[in-house]
Design a protein around this motif. Structure first.
Motif, mmCIF file in Angstrom:
data_model
loop_
_atom_site.group_PDB
_atom_site.id
_atom_site.type_symbol
_atom_site.label_atom_id
_atom_site.label_comp_id
_atom_site.label_asym_id
_atom_site.label_seq_id
_atom_site.Cartn_x
_atom_site.Cartn_y
_atom_site.Cartn_z
ATOM 1 N N PRO A 72 -105.260 4.715 -70.166
ATOM 2 C CA PRO A 72 -105.191 3.827 -68.997
ATOM 3 C C PRO A 72 -104.038 2.842 -69.084
ATOM 4 O O PRO A 72 -103.639 2.409 -70.167
ATOM 5 C CB PRO A 72 -106.534 3.096 -69.030
ATOM 6 C CG PRO A 72 -106.969 3.157 -70.452
ATOM 7 C CD PRO A 72 -106.438 4.454 -70.993
ATOM 8 N N SER A 73 -103.507 2.496 -67.918
ATOM 9 C CA SER A 73 -102.478 1.465 -67.823
ATOM 10 C C SER A 73 -103.127 0.085 -67.929
ATOM 11 O O SER A 73 -104.360 -0.034 -68.033
ATOM 12 C CB SER A 73 -101.761 1.585 -66.478
ATOM 13 O OG SER A 73 -102.675 1.320 -65.419
ATOM 14 N N VAL A 74 -102.312 -0.950 -67.865
ATOM 15 C CA VAL A 74 -102.848 -2.315 -67.873
ATOM 16 C C VAL A 74 -103.769 -2.516 -66.672
ATOM 17 O O VAL A 74 -104.858 -3.100 -66.793
ATOM 18 C CB VAL A 74 -101.702 -3.346 -67.864
ATOM 19 C CG1 VAL A 74 -102.261 -4.765 -67.700
ATOM 20 C CG2 VAL A 74 -100.878 -3.242 -69.142
ATOM 21 N N GLU A 75 -103.353 -2.029 -65.502
ATOM 22 C CA GLU A 75 -104.210 -2.134 -64.321
ATOM 23 C C GLU A 75 -105.509 -1.357 -64.521
ATOM 24 O O GLU A 75 -106.589 -1.820 -64.142
ATOM 25 C CB GLU A 75 -103.494 -1.607 -63.082
ATOM 26 C CG GLU A 75 -104.345 -1.702 -61.817
ATOM 27 C CD GLU A 75 -103.681 -1.097 -60.595
ATOM 28 O OE1 GLU A 75 -104.339 -1.049 -59.533
ATOM 29 O OE2 GLU A 75 -102.520 -0.676 -60.684
ATOM 30 N N GLY A 76 -105.401 -0.189 -65.142
ATOM 31 C CA GLY A 76 -106.599 0.601 -65.398
ATOM 32 C C GLY A 76 -107.574 -0.116 -66.316
ATOM 33 O O GLY A 76 -108.790 -0.085 -66.098
ATOM 34 N N ILE A 77 -107.049 -0.769 -67.348
ATOM 35 C CA ILE A 77 -107.906 -1.541 -68.259
ATOM 36 C C ILE A 77 -108.603 -2.660 -67.503
ATOM 37 O O ILE A 77 -109.792 -2.941 -67.732
ATOM 38 C CB ILE A 77 -107.068 -2.086 -69.423
ATOM 39 C CG1 ILE A 77 -106.569 -0.930 -70.307
ATOM 40 C CG2 ILE A 77 -107.876 -3.081 -70.258
ATOM 41 C CD1 ILE A 77 -105.557 -1.354 -71.351
ATOM 42 N N ALA A 78 -107.874 -3.292 -66.579
ATOM 43 C CA ALA A 78 -108.487 -4.345 -65.767
ATOM 44 C C ALA A 78 -109.626 -3.787 -64.918
ATOM 45 O O ALA A 78 -110.681 -4.412 -64.796
ATOM 46 C CB ALA A 78 -107.429 -4.998 -64.875
ATOM 47 N N TRP A 79 -109.428 -2.605 -64.348
ATOM 48 C CA TRP A 79 -110.492 -1.965 -63.567
ATOM 49 C C TRP A 79 -111.710 -1.643 -64.436
ATOM 50 O O TRP A 79 -112.852 -1.753 -63.977
ATOM 51 C CB TRP A 79 -109.962 -0.682 -62.929
ATOM 52 C CG TRP A 79 -109.293 -0.851 -61.607
ATOM 53 C CD1 TRP A 79 -107.963 -0.750 -61.339
ATOM 54 C CD2 TRP A 79 -109.925 -1.144 -60.362
ATOM 55 N NE1 TRP A 79 -107.713 -0.966 -60.004
ATOM 56 C CE2 TRP A 79 -108.906 -1.203 -59.380
ATOM 57 C CE3 TRP A 79 -111.248 -1.356 -59.975
ATOM 58 C CZ2 TRP A 79 -109.181 -1.463 -58.038
ATOM 59 C CZ3 TRP A 79 -111.517 -1.615 -58.635
ATOM 60 C CH2 TRP A 79 -110.499 -1.676 -57.685
ATOM 61 N N ALA A 193 -114.655 4.693 -57.282
ATOM 62 C CA ALA A 193 -113.746 5.500 -56.472
ATOM 63 C C ALA A 193 -112.452 4.748 -56.179
ATOM 64 O O ALA A 193 -111.362 5.346 -56.161
ATOM 65 C CB ALA A 193 -114.434 5.910 -55.169
ATOM 66 N N SER A 194 -112.550 3.441 -55.953
ATOM 67 C CA SER A 194 -111.348 2.625 -55.723
ATOM 68 C C SER A 194 -110.439 2.660 -56.947
ATOM 69 O O SER A 194 -109.217 2.830 -56.828
ATOM 70 C CB SER A 194 -111.741 1.178 -55.415
ATOM 71 O OG SER A 194 -112.511 1.089 -54.233
ATOM 72 N N ALA A 195 -111.047 2.502 -58.114
ATOM 73 C CA ALA A 195 -110.266 2.519 -59.351
ATOM 74 C C ALA A 195 -109.620 3.876 -59.567
ATOM 75 O O ALA A 195 -108.446 3.975 -59.963
ATOM 76 C CB ALA A 195 -111.159 2.166 -60.531
ATOM 77 N N TYR A 196 -110.370 4.932 -59.296
ATOM 78 C CA TYR A 196 -109.822 6.280 -59.483
ATOM 79 C C TYR A 196 -108.715 6.565 -58.470
ATOM 80 O O TYR A 196 -107.693 7.161 -58.799
ATOM 81 C CB TYR A 196 -110.941 7.312 -59.364
ATOM 82 C CG TYR A 196 -110.451 8.732 -59.502
ATOM 83 C CD1 TYR A 196 -109.873 9.172 -60.689
ATOM 84 C CD2 TYR A 196 -110.546 9.631 -58.442
ATOM 85 C CE1 TYR A 196 -109.408 10.465 -60.826
ATOM 86 C CE2 TYR A 196 -110.088 10.930 -58.570
ATOM 87 C CZ TYR A 196 -109.516 11.344 -59.761
ATOM 88 O OH TYR A 196 -109.047 12.632 -59.882
ATOM 89 N N GLU A 197 -108.915 6.130 -57.242
ATOM 90 C CA GLU A 197 -107.903 6.347 -56.200
ATOM 91 C C GLU A 197 -106.607 5.624 -56.556
ATOM 92 O O GLU A 197 -105.509 6.127 -56.301
ATOM 93 C CB GLU A 197 -108.439 5.868 -54.849
ATOM 94 C CG GLU A 197 -107.551 6.177 -53.673
ATOM 95 C CD GLU A 197 -107.454 7.654 -53.352
ATOM 96 O OE1 GLU A 197 -106.414 8.059 -52.802
ATOM 97 O OE2 GLU A 197 -108.402 8.408 -53.654
ATOM 98 N N ARG A 198 -106.734 4.444 -57.143
ATOM 99 C CA ARG A 198 -105.551 3.676 -57.531
ATOM 100 C C ARG A 198 -104.844 4.298 -58.737
ATOM 101 O O ARG A 198 -103.625 4.374 -58.780
ATOM 102 C CB ARG A 198 -105.958 2.248 -57.874
ATOM 103 C CG ARG A 198 -106.291 1.382 -56.689
ATOM 104 C CD ARG A 198 -105.062 0.814 -56.019
ATOM 105 N NE ARG A 198 -104.245 0.004 -56.936
ATOM 106 C CZ ARG A 198 -103.089 -0.556 -56.576
ATOM 107 N NH1 ARG A 198 -102.635 -0.389 -55.347
ATOM 108 N NH2 ARG A 198 -102.398 -1.273 -57.444
#
Length: 219
Positions: A72-79, A193-198
């Motif tokens: 995961p990216s930094v944004e992914g970790i935040a999600w 789903a929002s996190a996955y879509e992003r």
């Protein structure tokens, strides 16, 4: 969009079949190793989800959701942190409103999963492997990697997030507690789903889902 509904229905059917097949096995493990068996009893439907996801992957030549299990990216970790915390906050906001609709959300009895693991250190490693490496991936690969993907040709990104989240809630309507469970888990579904879509990265909802089990779910 119809194929996403069919896949959701197949997931529910397979989950019921999984209960019939897997529950006796987990019961045997519980007899031999009670703390670990108690943990496993929370995840008797996920093997059914995994079966449907595996069949979908086998039939598709042009798409494999396993390719989207990435670092995961930094944004992914935040999600990963936002999804379980945001869900629990939403539940606390929605729960007092349920009586207006004639509904009631009962409290989760039992000890939180992380506390059970600390009480029984011998199951920490197998418990974390089961949650993060087996059961959460089975559920998320089906409902985010497969069902979400089936929605992609029919509707745009916002629609996929909403419909995908609602289908996740519909699954819980049949498997874990009726209308209230459907309403609340739809919130989780929309967040995941929002996190996955992003991110287009299945690791994000997988880790968030297992993290919610670890921190907030009672055994």
């Amino acid at each position: 969009m119809g194929s996403a509904g069919v896949l959701t229905a197949l997931g529910v059917i397979a989950a019921f079949a999984s209960v019939i097949v897997v529950d006796p096995l987990f019961g045997t493990i519980r007899t031999e190793w009670e703390p670990f068996g108690e943990l496993l009893q929370n995840y008797i439907v996920q093997p059914g989800f995994g079966l449907i996801a595996a069949c979908y992957i086998w039939r598709r030549d042009d798409y494999n959701p396993l390719d989207r299990i990435q670092t995961p990216s930094v944004e992914g970790i935040a999600w990963i942190g936002l999804i379980p915390i945001g869900y629990e906050m939403a539940v606390r906001v929605v729960t007092p409103l349920l009586p207006i609709l004639g509904l009631n959300h009962g409290a989760h009895d039992g000890t939180a999963t992380w506390q059970v693991l600390l009480q029984h250190p011998e199951i920490i490693v197998p418990g974390l492997v089961i949650m993060f490496g087996v059961m959460a991936p089975m559920e998320e690969i089906l409902y985010r990697g497969v069902v979400h993907d089936a929605l992609e040709p029919a509707i745009g990104s916002p629609g996929r997030v909403v419909i995908g989240g609602l289908l996740f809630g519909v699954m819980h309507l049949f498997l874990s507690g009726g209308i209230v469970s459907m309403l609340l888990t739809s919130i989780f579904g929309v967040l995941a789903a929002s996190a996955y879509e992003r991110s287009k990265n299945l690791t994000v909802p997988i880790m968030a889902h297992a993290g919610h089990w670890l921190v907030f779910t009672a055994i």
